[in-house]
Design a protein around this motif. Sequence first.
Motif, mmCIF file in Angstrom:
data_model
loop_
_atom_site.group_PDB
_atom_site.id
_atom_site.type_symbol
_atom_site.label_atom_id
_atom_site.label_comp_id
_atom_site.label_asym_id
_atom_site.label_seq_id
_atom_site.Cartn_x
_atom_site.Cartn_y
_atom_site.Cartn_z
ATOM 1 N N UNK A 22 -3.057 -6.161 6.976
ATOM 2 C CA UNK A 22 -2.276 -5.163 6.212
ATOM 3 C C UNK A 22 -3.281 -4.409 5.397
ATOM 4 N N UNK A 23 -3.724 -4.941 4.448
ATOM 5 C CA UNK A 23 -4.808 -4.529 3.486
ATOM 6 C C UNK A 23 -5.847 -3.490 3.864
ATOM 7 N N UNK A 24 -6.512 -4.513 5.107
ATOM 8 C CA UNK A 24 -7.754 -3.749 5.696
ATOM 9 C C UNK A 24 -7.578 -2.590 6.449
ATOM 10 N N UNK A 25 -6.463 -2.382 7.384
ATOM 11 C CA UNK A 25 -5.957 -1.317 8.114
ATOM 12 C C UNK A 25 -5.601 -0.233 6.912
ATOM 13 N N UNK A 26 -4.900 -0.584 5.852
ATOM 14 C CA UNK A 26 -4.637 0.472 5.085
ATOM 15 C C UNK A 26 -5.914 1.288 4.543
ATOM 16 N N UNK A 27 -6.718 0.383 4.242
ATOM 17 C CA UNK A 27 -7.982 1.039 3.828
ATOM 18 C C UNK A 27 -8.686 1.857 4.620
ATOM 19 N N UNK A 28 -8.759 1.409 5.938
ATOM 20 C CA UNK A 28 -9.369 2.026 7.060
ATOM 21 C C UNK A 28 -8.749 3.257 7.357
ATOM 22 N N UNK A 29 -7.435 3.397 7.205
ATOM 23 C CA UNK A 29 -6.451 4.629 7.406
ATOM 24 C C UNK A 29 -7.048 5.769 6.264
ATOM 25 N N UNK A 148 4.762 -10.152 1.688
ATOM 26 C CA UNK A 148 4.745 -8.941 1.383
ATOM 27 C C UNK A 148 5.327 -8.729 -0.005
ATOM 28 N N UNK A 149 5.903 -9.833 -0.808
ATOM 29 C CA UNK A 149 6.300 -9.841 -2.133
ATOM 30 C C UNK A 149 4.881 -9.820 -2.874
ATOM 31 N N UNK A 150 4.093 -10.778 -2.618
ATOM 32 C CA UNK A 150 2.777 -10.738 -3.181
ATOM 33 C C UNK A 150 1.926 -9.289 -3.090
ATOM 34 N N UNK A 151 1.824 -8.891 -1.791
ATOM 35 C CA UNK A 151 1.168 -7.485 -1.532
ATOM 36 C C UNK A 151 1.807 -6.395 -2.249
ATOM 37 N N UNK A 152 3.118 -6.375 -2.226
ATOM 38 C CA UNK A 152 3.740 -5.287 -3.512
ATOM 39 C C UNK A 152 3.323 -5.512 -5.025
ATOM 40 N N UNK A 153 3.424 -6.758 -5.347
ATOM 41 C CA UNK A 153 2.766 -7.228 -6.586
ATOM 42 C C UNK A 153 1.615 -6.949 -7.064
ATOM 43 N N UNK A 154 0.565 -6.985 -5.687
ATOM 44 C CA UNK A 154 -0.837 -6.636 -5.880
ATOM 45 C C UNK A 154 -0.908 -5.242 -6.307
ATOM 46 N N UNK A 155 -0.103 -4.419 -5.712
ATOM 47 C CA UNK A 155 -0.363 -2.831 -5.931
ATOM 48 C C UNK A 155 -0.053 -2.544 -7.452
ATOM 49 N N UNK A 156 0.384 -3.344 -8.240
ATOM 50 C CA UNK A 156 0.651 -2.964 -9.678
ATOM 51 C C UNK A 156 -0.765 -3.401 -10.387
ATOM 52 N N UNK A 157 -1.629 -3.859 -9.831
ATOM 53 C CA UNK A 157 -2.973 -4.280 -10.490
ATOM 54 C C UNK A 157 -3.690 -3.026 -10.973
ATOM 55 N N UNK A 158 -4.044 -2.778 -11.958
ATOM 56 C CA UNK A 158 -4.877 -1.607 -12.243
ATOM 57 C C UNK A 158 -6.426 -1.797 -11.639
ATOM 58 N N UNK A 159 -6.407 -0.633 -10.933
ATOM 59 C CA UNK A 159 -7.678 -0.409 -10.112
ATOM 60 C C UNK A 159 -7.718 -0.669 -8.729
ATOM 61 N N UNK A 165 2.302 4.226 -0.153
ATOM 62 C CA UNK A 165 2.479 4.980 0.865
ATOM 63 C C UNK A 165 1.845 4.372 1.984
ATOM 64 N N UNK A 166 0.406 4.517 1.945
ATOM 65 C CA UNK A 166 -0.440 3.906 2.857
ATOM 66 C C UNK A 166 -0.391 2.455 3.110
ATOM 67 N N UNK A 167 -0.369 1.508 2.023
ATOM 68 C CA UNK A 167 0.309 0.129 2.325
ATOM 69 C C UNK A 167 1.551 -0.018 3.315
ATOM 70 N N UNK A 168 2.308 0.560 2.844
ATOM 71 C CA UNK A 168 3.690 0.536 3.484
ATOM 72 C C UNK A 168 3.760 1.048 4.936
ATOM 73 N N UNK A 169 2.921 1.971 5.300
ATOM 74 C CA UNK A 169 2.624 2.649 6.703
ATOM 75 C C UNK A 169 1.943 1.361 7.562
ATOM 76 N N UNK A 170 0.893 0.964 6.649
ATOM 77 C CA UNK A 170 0.177 -0.281 7.347
ATOM 78 C C UNK A 170 0.872 -1.462 7.733
ATOM 79 N N UNK A 171 1.955 -1.825 6.804
ATOM 80 C CA UNK A 171 2.908 -2.884 6.817
ATOM 81 C C UNK A 171 3.530 -2.700 7.970
ATOM 82 N N UNK A 172 4.129 -1.527 8.336
ATOM 83 C CA UNK A 172 5.296 -1.130 9.237
ATOM 84 C C UNK A 172 4.622 -1.417 10.643
ATOM 85 N N UNK A 173 3.137 -1.101 10.629
ATOM 86 C CA UNK A 173 2.659 -0.953 11.955
ATOM 87 C C UNK A 173 2.025 -2.242 12.237
ATOM 88 N N UNK A 174 1.882 -3.237 11.328
ATOM 89 C CA UNK A 174 1.459 -4.528 11.722
ATOM 90 C C UNK A 174 2.599 -5.551 11.898
#
Length: 195
Positions: A22-29, A148-159, A165-174
């Motif tokens: 999910x993270x990798x595909x979001x980054x590629x998008x 996905x709880x962990x992924x949501x929490x990771x999004x709050x990390x500075x940097x 939006x991109x992460x959620x799109x990738x999540x839904x696609x995968x």
Amino acid sequence: MKAYSIYISGVGGQGIIKTSVVIGEAAMKTGQVVVMSEIHGMAQRGGGVSTELKIGHAHSSIIADGTADLLLAFEPLEALRALPKISKNTRVVMNTSRILPFNIQGSELPYPPLEDILEEMCSKSQEVKALDAVKVATQAGHILAMNMVMLGAALTVPGFPLDKKTLMESMKANLPERTVPINTRAFEQGFGTFS
């Protein structure tokens, strides 16, 4: 520019590889270069699983010791096993719900107290965000949404190099379509824990 390095560790069946995808595909998008490697170990028997991702230009997916920007630890003991990858510049998101390894069950070796694990993590990294992701996922609708709880929490990390939006799109696609509502709730609750 230095690639952003994410080390994800946990136990087989926790959705570590799916989270990496999910993270990798979001980054590629978003047009970013991504390299990834994974170690399954004895995943089918409750053994350790880890993935290493680099977002940005990198010669290898392997994260050298002491260079991870983010450690996503899906299990406390696996967080300890990942200690060599982190430094004082690393941020950690850690699930506090434990899974007893098969080699500890029935042995005289105790599982370390959570307080000791957290103290060790805090002494080695810049910031530790700890949450019971299993409890949050269960409240969202299913224990398997813990990743996905962990992924949501990771999004709050500075940097963190991706947007919501991109992460959620990738999540839904995968993820299977029927699981998207629960996983979306889990993601939002993980994000809301620290935002």
